[in-house]
Design a protein around this motif. Sequence first.
Motif, PDB file in Angstrom:
ATOM      1  N   HIS A 107       0.847  -1.183   0.000  1.00  0.00           N
ATOM      2  CA  HIS A 107       0.000   0.000   0.000  1.00  0.00           C
ATOM      3  C   HIS A 107       0.887   1.239   0.000  1.00  0.00           C
ATOM      4  O   HIS A 107       2.088   1.154   0.243  1.00  0.00           O
ATOM      5  CB  HIS A 107      -0.876   0.044   1.260  1.00  0.00           C
ATOM      6  CG  HIS A 107      -1.851  -1.087   1.377  1.00  0.00           C
ATOM      7  ND1 HIS A 107      -3.069  -1.086   0.749  1.00  0.00           N
ATOM      8  CD2 HIS A 107      -1.778  -2.255   2.051  1.00  0.00           C
ATOM      9  CE1 HIS A 107      -3.711  -2.212   1.039  1.00  0.00           C
ATOM     10  NE2 HIS A 107      -2.945  -2.952   1.824  1.00  0.00           N
ATOM     11  N   CYS A 142      -3.791   6.188  -0.324  1.00  0.00           N
ATOM     12  CA  CYS A 142      -3.030   5.037  -0.776  1.00  0.00           C
ATOM     13  C   CYS A 142      -2.696   5.268  -2.242  1.00  0.00           C
ATOM     14  O   CYS A 142      -3.596   5.424  -3.057  1.00  0.00           O
ATOM     15  CB  CYS A 142      -3.847   3.766  -0.613  1.00  0.00           C
ATOM     16  SG  CYS A 142      -2.955   2.305  -1.172  1.00  0.00           S
ATOM     17  N   GLU A 144      -0.624   3.189  -4.023  1.00  0.00           N
ATOM     18  CA  GLU A 144      -0.179   1.967  -4.701  1.00  0.00           C
ATOM     19  C   GLU A 144      -1.433   1.135  -4.958  1.00  0.00           C
ATOM     20  O   GLU A 144      -2.226   0.922  -4.032  1.00  0.00           O
ATOM     21  CB  GLU A 144       0.761   1.151  -3.797  1.00  0.00           C
ATOM     22  CG  GLU A 144       2.040   1.870  -3.397  1.00  0.00           C
ATOM     23  CD  GLU A 144       3.010   2.014  -4.554  1.00  0.00           C
ATOM     24  OE1 GLU A 144       2.920   1.207  -5.504  1.00  0.00           O
ATOM     25  OE2 GLU A 144       3.830   2.936  -4.513  1.00  0.00           O
ATOM     26  N   TYR A 145      -1.574   0.659  -6.184  1.00  0.00           N
ATOM     27  CA  TYR A 145      -2.771  -0.126  -6.462  1.00  0.00           C
ATOM     28  C   TYR A 145      -2.761  -1.401  -5.617  1.00  0.00           C
ATOM     29  O   TYR A 145      -1.815  -2.182  -5.661  1.00  0.00           O
ATOM     30  CB  TYR A 145      -2.866  -0.484  -7.951  1.00  0.00           C
ATOM     31  CG  TYR A 145      -4.140  -1.242  -8.201  1.00  0.00           C
ATOM     32  CD1 TYR A 145      -5.358  -0.573  -8.213  1.00  0.00           C
ATOM     33  CD2 TYR A 145      -4.140  -2.620  -8.347  1.00  0.00           C
ATOM     34  CE1 TYR A 145      -6.540  -1.256  -8.382  1.00  0.00           C
ATOM     35  CE2 TYR A 145      -5.319  -3.315  -8.526  1.00  0.00           C
ATOM     36  CZ  TYR A 145      -6.514  -2.622  -8.539  1.00  0.00           C
ATOM     37  OH  TYR A 145      -7.690  -3.305  -8.690  1.00  0.00           O
ATOM     38  N   CYS A 146      -3.826  -1.593  -4.817  1.00  0.00           N
ATOM     39  CA  CYS A 146      -3.799  -2.685  -3.850  1.00  0.00           C
ATOM     40  C   CYS A 146      -5.029  -3.573  -3.930  1.00  0.00           C
ATOM     41  O   CYS A 146      -5.242  -4.413  -3.079  1.00  0.00           O
ATOM     42  CB  CYS A 146      -3.654  -2.104  -2.442  1.00  0.00           C
ATOM     43  SG  CYS A 146      -4.885  -0.863  -2.037  1.00  0.00           S
ATOM     44  N   HIS A 150      -8.954  -0.053  -3.716  1.00  0.00           N
ATOM     45  CA  HIS A 150      -7.833   0.888  -3.684  1.00  0.00           C
ATOM     46  C   HIS A 150      -8.273   2.350  -3.734  1.00  0.00           C
ATOM     47  O   HIS A 150      -7.803   3.178  -2.959  1.00  0.00           O
ATOM     48  CB  HIS A 150      -6.871   0.586  -4.840  1.00  0.00           C
ATOM     49  CG  HIS A 150      -5.941   1.703  -5.162  1.00  0.00           C
ATOM     50  ND1 HIS A 150      -4.897   2.061  -4.329  1.00  0.00           N
ATOM     51  CD2 HIS A 150      -5.900   2.572  -6.200  1.00  0.00           C
ATOM     52  CE1 HIS A 150      -4.262   3.095  -4.866  1.00  0.00           C
ATOM     53  NE2 HIS A 150      -4.844   3.415  -5.985  1.00  0.00           N
ATOM     54  N   MET A 153      -9.379   3.774  -0.485  1.00  0.00           N
ATOM     55  CA  MET A 153      -8.542   3.604   0.700  1.00  0.00           C
ATOM     56  C   MET A 153      -7.985   4.952   1.120  1.00  0.00           C
ATOM     57  O   MET A 153      -7.177   5.546   0.424  1.00  0.00           O
ATOM     58  CB  MET A 153      -7.403   2.628   0.396  1.00  0.00           C
ATOM     59  CG  MET A 153      -6.519   2.383   1.607  1.00  0.00           C
ATOM     60  SD  MET A 153      -5.505   0.922   1.390  1.00  0.00           S
ATOM     61  CE  MET A 153      -4.414   1.085   2.807  1.00  0.00           C
TER      62      MET A 153
HETATM   63 CU1  CUA Z   1      -4.105   0.439  -0.411  1.00  0.00          CU
HETATM   64 CU2  CUA Z   1      -4.154   1.156  -2.698  1.00  0.00          CU
END
Ligand code: CUA
Length: 171
Positions: A107, A142, A144-146, A150, A153
Amino acid sequence: MKIHRFEKLWLAFSLLLIVGFIGTVTYGAVGEGIQMVSDDGDEVDPTKLDQHPKFGDPGVEKTGPNEYAVYVVASQFQYTPGSFGNPIRVPTDANVTFYVTTKDVIHGFDVAGTNLNTMAIPGQVAEVTVRFDEPGEYGILCNEYCGSGHHGMEGKLVAVPKSQYEGGDGE
Ligand code: CUA
């Protein structure tokens, strides 16, 4: 050897440019208020964070006269603390060290409008020390693709004027 006056001038100018470029790069890396994320943070077992002395009950703690530590666990798709009406509360004008890790996937932990921005990597603890000069509310994003959540987030960080900060556990 005779060097023409203009040639000398251009030589001097281009040398100055090179020095200038190196200067800006150096300033960008180590200048005032700029700190790289430390790579000597601890390692943790991401599957056993619940049993970790700090990450098991993450939050803010006072570690010195004007120093605080903030433990944050990122997970799909929240920050603990930080999300769901549980903002991270820190005082202004204090050294605040963030320890950020994640339970599941990578993340981001980007406090919008500040230079606090790090990745949360499973098994690693990102460590960043900052000072908040201005009281206020900051969004945590966030970046970063999670996974499927996402885009949603997010969290909140509140920098409370030092005089009003009661210290404590981030509640
Ligand atoms: Cu956690 Cu994107």
